[in-house]
Design a protein around this motif. Sequence first.
Motif, PDB file in Angstrom:
ATOM      1  N   GLU A   1       9.669   9.850  -9.640  1.00  0.00           N
ATOM      2  CA  GLU A   1      10.983   9.509 -10.202  1.00  0.00           C
ATOM      3  C   GLU A   1      11.375   8.065  -9.935  1.00  0.00           C
ATOM      4  O   GLU A   1      12.440   7.612 -10.353  1.00  0.00           O
ATOM      5  N   LYS A   2      10.530   7.341  -9.198  1.00  0.00           N
ATOM      6  CA  LYS A   2      10.911   5.971  -8.843  1.00  0.00           C
ATOM      7  C   LYS A   2      10.442   4.965  -9.895  1.00  0.00           C
ATOM      8  O   LYS A   2       9.524   5.234 -10.656  1.00  0.00           O
ATOM      9  N   ARG A   3      11.055   3.783  -9.869  1.00  0.00           N
ATOM     10  CA  ARG A   3      10.599   2.711 -10.748  1.00  0.00           C
ATOM     11  C   ARG A   3       9.244   2.225 -10.245  1.00  0.00           C
ATOM     12  O   ARG A   3       9.045   2.015  -9.050  1.00  0.00           O
ATOM     13  N   VAL A   4       8.313   2.104 -11.163  1.00  0.00           N
ATOM     14  CA  VAL A   4       6.953   1.712 -10.829  1.00  0.00           C
ATOM     15  C   VAL A   4       6.564   0.554 -11.733  1.00  0.00           C
ATOM     16  O   VAL A   4       6.999   0.476 -12.871  1.00  0.00           O
ATOM     17  N   SER A   5       5.737  -0.347 -11.232  1.00  0.00           N
ATOM     18  CA  SER A   5       5.148  -1.337 -12.113  1.00  0.00           C
ATOM     19  C   SER A   5       3.634  -1.154 -12.089  1.00  0.00           C
ATOM     20  O   SER A   5       2.985  -1.431 -11.083  1.00  0.00           O
ATOM     21  N   PRO A   6       3.062  -0.652 -13.195  1.00  0.00           N
ATOM     22  CA  PRO A   6       1.605  -0.451 -13.218  1.00  0.00           C
ATOM     23  C   PRO A   6       0.851  -1.737 -12.879  1.00  0.00           C
ATOM     24  O   PRO A   6      -0.217  -1.690 -12.270  1.00  0.00           O
ATOM     25  N   SER A   7       1.427  -2.895 -13.250  1.00  0.00           N
ATOM     26  CA  SER A   7       0.772  -4.171 -12.950  1.00  0.00           C
ATOM     27  C   SER A   7       0.473  -4.292 -11.457  1.00  0.00           C
ATOM     28  O   SER A   7      -0.495  -4.922 -11.051  1.00  0.00           O
ATOM     29  N   GLU A   8       1.336  -3.690 -10.622  1.00  0.00           N
ATOM     30  CA  GLU A   8       1.150  -3.778  -9.179  1.00  0.00           C
ATOM     31  C   GLU A   8       0.544  -2.508  -8.603  1.00  0.00           C
ATOM     32  O   GLU A   8      -0.093  -2.548  -7.554  1.00  0.00           O
ATOM     33  N   SER A   9       0.765  -1.371  -9.274  1.00  0.00           N
ATOM     34  CA  SER A   9       0.444  -0.079  -8.663  1.00  0.00           C
ATOM     35  C   SER A   9      -0.891   0.536  -9.057  1.00  0.00           C
ATOM     36  O   SER A   9      -1.444   1.339  -8.307  1.00  0.00           O
ATOM     37  N   LEU A  10      -1.412   0.182 -10.210  1.00  0.00           N
ATOM     38  CA  LEU A  10      -2.627   0.867 -10.664  1.00  0.00           C
ATOM     39  C   LEU A  10      -3.792   0.601  -9.705  1.00  0.00           C
ATOM     40  O   LEU A  10      -4.532   1.509  -9.329  1.00  0.00           O
ATOM     41  N   TYR A  11      -3.924  -0.649  -9.303  1.00  0.00           N
ATOM     42  CA  TYR A  11      -5.046  -1.066  -8.454  1.00  0.00           C
ATOM     43  C   TYR A  11      -5.027  -0.382  -7.075  1.00  0.00           C
ATOM     44  O   TYR A  11      -6.008   0.275  -6.706  1.00  0.00           O
ATOM     45  N   PRO A  12      -3.919  -0.463  -6.312  1.00  0.00           N
ATOM     46  CA  PRO A  12      -3.952   0.201  -4.994  1.00  0.00           C
ATOM     47  C   PRO A  12      -4.049   1.721  -5.107  1.00  0.00           C
ATOM     48  O   PRO A  12      -4.650   2.370  -4.234  1.00  0.00           O
ATOM     49  N   THR A  13      -3.482   2.291  -6.189  1.00  0.00           N
ATOM     50  CA  THR A  13      -3.544   3.748  -6.358  1.00  0.00           C
ATOM     51  C   THR A  13      -4.996   4.186  -6.546  1.00  0.00           C
ATOM     52  O   THR A  13      -5.457   5.162  -5.949  1.00  0.00           O
ATOM     53  N   LEU A  14      -5.717   3.438  -7.358  1.00  0.00           N
ATOM     54  CA  LEU A  14      -7.122   3.772  -7.610  1.00  0.00           C
ATOM     55  C   LEU A  14      -7.949   3.631  -6.316  1.00  0.00           C
ATOM     56  O   LEU A  14      -8.801   4.472  -6.015  1.00  0.00           O
ATOM     57  N   LEU A  15      -7.665   2.576  -5.543  1.00  0.00           N
ATOM     58  CA  LEU A  15      -8.375   2.383  -4.271  1.00  0.00           C
ATOM     59  C   LEU A  15      -8.137   3.578  -3.349  1.00  0.00           C
ATOM     60  O   LEU A  15      -9.073   4.086  -2.722  1.00  0.00           O
ATOM     61  N   GLN A  16      -6.895   4.034  -3.289  1.00  0.00           N
ATOM     62  CA  GLN A  16      -6.581   5.158  -2.403  1.00  0.00           C
ATOM     63  C   GLN A  16      -7.266   6.442  -2.855  1.00  0.00           C
ATOM     64  O   GLN A  16      -7.822   7.171  -2.039  1.00  0.00           O
ATOM     65  N   LEU A  17      -7.234   6.687  -4.165  1.00  0.00           N
ATOM     66  CA  LEU A  17      -7.874   7.903  -4.673  1.00  0.00           C
ATOM     67  C   LEU A  17      -9.373   7.874  -4.417  1.00  0.00           C
ATOM     68  O   LEU A  17     -10.007   8.911  -4.222  1.00  0.00           O
ATOM     69  N   GLY A  18      -9.936   6.674  -4.390  1.00  0.00           N
ATOM     70  CA  GLY A  18     -11.369   6.547  -4.141  1.00  0.00           C
ATOM     71  C   GLY A  18     -11.718   6.527  -2.658  1.00  0.00           C
ATOM     72  O   GLY A  18     -12.892   6.426  -2.313  1.00  0.00           O
ATOM     73  N   GLY A  19     -10.695   6.579  -1.794  1.00  0.00           N
ATOM     74  CA  GLY A  19     -10.951   6.538  -0.366  1.00  0.00           C
ATOM     75  C   GLY A  19     -11.516   5.206   0.077  1.00  0.00           C
ATOM     76  O   GLY A  19     -12.457   5.133   0.873  1.00  0.00           O
ATOM     77  N   LEU A  20     -10.949   4.123  -0.460  1.00  0.00           N
ATOM     78  CA  LEU A  20     -11.433   2.788  -0.125  1.00  0.00           C
ATOM     79  C   LEU A  20     -10.452   2.068   0.789  1.00  0.00           C
ATOM     80  O   LEU A  20      -9.240   2.203   0.634  1.00  0.00           O
TER      81      LEU A  20
ATOM     82  N   GLN B   1       2.519  -0.288  -2.688  1.00  0.00           N
ATOM     83  CA  GLN B   1       2.523  -0.216  -4.147  1.00  0.00           C
ATOM     84  C   GLN B   1       1.667   0.933  -4.674  1.00  0.00           C
ATOM     85  O   GLN B   1       1.596   1.151  -5.886  1.00  0.00           O
ATOM     86  N   ALA B   2       1.000   1.655  -3.786  1.00  0.00           N
ATOM     87  CA  ALA B   2       0.195   2.798  -4.234  1.00  0.00           C
ATOM     88  C   ALA B   2       1.104   4.005  -4.412  1.00  0.00           C
ATOM     89  O   ALA B   2       1.785   4.407  -3.470  1.00  0.00           O
ATOM     90  N   VAL B   3       1.126   4.586  -5.615  1.00  0.00           N
ATOM     91  CA  VAL B   3       2.017   5.728  -5.849  1.00  0.00           C
ATOM     92  C   VAL B   3       1.503   6.992  -5.159  1.00  0.00           C
ATOM     93  O   VAL B   3       2.200   7.995  -5.089  1.00  0.00           O
ATOM     94  N   THR B   4       0.282   6.927  -4.624  1.00  0.00           N
ATOM     95  CA  THR B   4      -0.285   8.042  -3.871  1.00  0.00           C
ATOM     96  C   THR B   4       0.057   7.939  -2.385  1.00  0.00           C
ATOM     97  O   THR B   4      -0.415   8.741  -1.580  1.00  0.00           O
ATOM     98  N   ASP B   5       0.864   6.929  -2.016  1.00  0.00           N
ATOM     99  CA  ASP B   5       1.151   6.699  -0.599  1.00  0.00           C
ATOM    100  C   ASP B   5       2.622   7.006  -0.284  1.00  0.00           C
ATOM    101  O   ASP B   5       3.510   6.628  -1.059  1.00  0.00           O
ATOM    102  N   PRO B   6       2.865   7.687   0.842  1.00  0.00           N
ATOM    103  CA  PRO B   6       4.266   7.992   1.185  1.00  0.00           C
ATOM    104  C   PRO B   6       5.096   6.734   1.440  1.00  0.00           C
ATOM    105  O   PRO B   6       6.326   6.779   1.356  1.00  0.00           O
ATOM    106  N   SER B   7       4.448   5.613   1.742  1.00  0.00           N
ATOM    107  CA  SER B   7       5.223   4.388   2.022  1.00  0.00           C
ATOM    108  C   SER B   7       5.549   3.592   0.759  1.00  0.00           C
ATOM    109  O   SER B   7       6.071   2.481   0.838  1.00  0.00           O
ATOM    110  N   PHE B   8       5.267   4.154  -0.429  1.00  0.00           N
ATOM    111  CA  PHE B   8       5.507   3.431  -1.690  1.00  0.00           C
ATOM    112  C   PHE B   8       6.953   2.942  -1.798  1.00  0.00           C
ATOM    113  O   PHE B   8       7.889   3.663  -1.490  1.00  0.00           O
ATOM    114  N   GLN B   9       7.099   1.699  -2.240  1.00  0.00           N
ATOM    115  CA  GLN B   9       8.426   1.108  -2.468  1.00  0.00           C
ATOM    116  C   GLN B   9       8.476   0.592  -3.898  1.00  0.00           C
ATOM    117  O   GLN B   9       7.568  -0.120  -4.322  1.00  0.00           O
ATOM    118  N   SER B  10       9.558   0.916  -4.615  1.00  0.00           N
ATOM    119  CA  SER B  10       9.698   0.353  -5.963  1.00  0.00           C
ATOM    120  C   SER B  10       9.720  -1.164  -5.873  1.00  0.00           C
ATOM    121  O   SER B  10      10.469  -1.730  -5.091  1.00  0.00           O
TER     122      SER B  10
END
Length: 558
Positions: free
Chosen positions: A486-505, A514-523
Amino acid sequence: MTGKEKKALALALVTPLLLIVPNILLNITDGYYMTAGEKILNIAGPLAVYYFITMGWKKTGGAVLCLIPVMVLAAFQIVLLDLYGESIIAVDMFLNVVTTDADEAGTLLANLLGAIGVVVALYLPPIVFGIVALVKGWKLPSAASRSTKSVIACILLTIVAEGIKHRWLENIFPVNVTRNMITAVERTVQSKNYLKTSAGFSHNAELTTKEATDSLPTTLVLVIGETGRSCRWQLGGYERETNPRLSRRAGVTYFGKAITESNTTHKSVPMLMSAVVPETFDSVMYYRSVIEAFNNAGYHTAYFSNQPPNGSYNQRFGEEADVTVFMQDVEGSTGLDRDLLGQVKNYLDTTKMAQRRLIVLHTYGNHFRYNERYPADEARFKPDSPMDAVKSNREALWNAYDNATLQVDLLLDSLATLTTTQGGKSAIVYAADHGEDMYDDERERFLHASPVPTYYQLHVPMVVWMSEGMEETYPEMVSALKENAEKRVSPSESLYPTLLQLGGLSTRYLNREQAVTDPSFQSPRPIYLTDRNVTVALEDSGVKKADLDSLRARKIID
Ligand SMILES: [Zn+2]
C-alpha cells in the motif's frame, strides 16, 4: 530598384518572420516560466540575427539557404509543440530519434501529418525561392544591404549585452535546442564507450548463507514492461477486466502506488535494471546491471528482448547475460511479446542442470501502435481501430490499449506457470518503464517522453509474484510484501534491490530500504530525473497542478 532587387528584398524580409514562428509559439506555451524580458529577447534576439544574415548578404539566395538548419530545428519544434503542447526540443527527444527504430519513428510521423503539413507550408517556399534566387542571381540593392546591416548590428550588440547580463541567452530558441543537441551527442558517445567505462565495475555479489545452503533450485524472472498505466490495470482498481489471470493467481502482490522517476525508456530501463538512481544517473556508464550481480553469485543468466538493439544502455546491460537474444534476430518471430515465452521455455529446458537461473525480459508491452501488440482475433475490447493519433479515435485507442494490457496479463501469468513447472522456488518482478497519455483530458496529450511528465506517464503498474516454494523459503519477504503493497514505491529505485533479495544476493549496492521484500522498506520521496539529468522534487519538475491532484486523489503523494 530593379525587379530582381525587389524579389530579393521580399525574400530577405519574409524569411526571418517565418523562422520566428516557433519563438512566438514557445512564448505562449512556455511563457509561464519566462520573464517579460526573456520573452522579448526570445523574439528580438533571433529576429535580429536572422535579419543580419538575410539583409547583410547581397546574394539573398545564399543567405536564405544558409538558414536551412534553423528551419529544420524550427520545423521539428513546431511538430513537437503540436504533439506535447509545450517545451523546447529536449535532449531526450534527440536521443529518442537515435534510439527509436525507423519503423517506429515512421509510425509516429505518420500520425503527425497535420503539423508536418503546416511546417512544409512554412519552410518549403523560402527554400525553393532561395534556390531560385541563387540560380537567377537575385541581389539586394547595395545601399539597403549596407545600411540595414549596420543598424541591425547595433541592435544585436545591445541584445547580446543585455542577454549576457541577465543570463537569458540559453533560454532563446534555437540556442537552447542547439545546446540540448550537443548534450545528446555527448551522451550518445558516452553510451558507445560503455564497455570501457564500466570495465572496472563489479558488484562482487555473493549468495547469502541461507540461499547458498538452500537445496531448492531458484528461477527468477525480471520483466521490464513498456508504457504501462496503473490506472488501466484491473489489479489497480480499473473497472475493466484487464488482468483476469493475475487477479486469480495466488502469490501476486500489486503495487498500486508505483510512480516512475523518468518518462523515457532509455533512462527508466537502465534504472530498473541496475543500482543507478536519478541522483547517480549521470554516472550510468560506470555501472553494470543487476545481471552482473547474478553472474557473480553463480546464477546462469539470460536476456531476451522483444525491443530491437539500439546501442543504448538497455542493450549493453542485456549483453551482460550468459545468453542474449534479440527477438528481431529470431526466425519466425511475430513481434508479439508472447514469442518471449518460447524463448524462456527453451532456455529453461536446456539449462535444467543449473541450480539458479535469472531471466530478464524486455517487452514491447503497451507501446503504440497498441493494436500491433496482440493478435487481431484476440481483441476483447472493440472497436480497436482506427489507430491514428487523433482525439476522435480515443475510444479505439483506449480499447486497443486495454487489449494490449490483457497480453501483459497473459505473459506474466504464463511465466508463473512455466517457472512453477520447473519445481523449486521461483519469483517474477515486473514494472513498466513509464506510462502514457491517451487524450485523457482537455489538454489532448498523446504518447510519453514529453519534456514535462503527466500523471498518466508517471503512475505505472508494478507486480511481484512468488511461488509457493519461494514463499515457504522466505516467509519474512511475504509479510514485507503485504505490508509494503500500500506504500508509494518507485520501481526505478526498488526493482533492483527487490530482485537481489529474492535471489538471495548480498552486495554493497543492495539498499534494503528500497527493497519491497524487506521490512525496513521506506517510501522514497517523490523525485524526477529531468531532461538534463538533474534530480528534482517531483513538484518542481514542471508537472501541472492537475497531475499532482490526480496523484493526491490516489493518495500516492501528500
Ligand atoms: Zn518505454
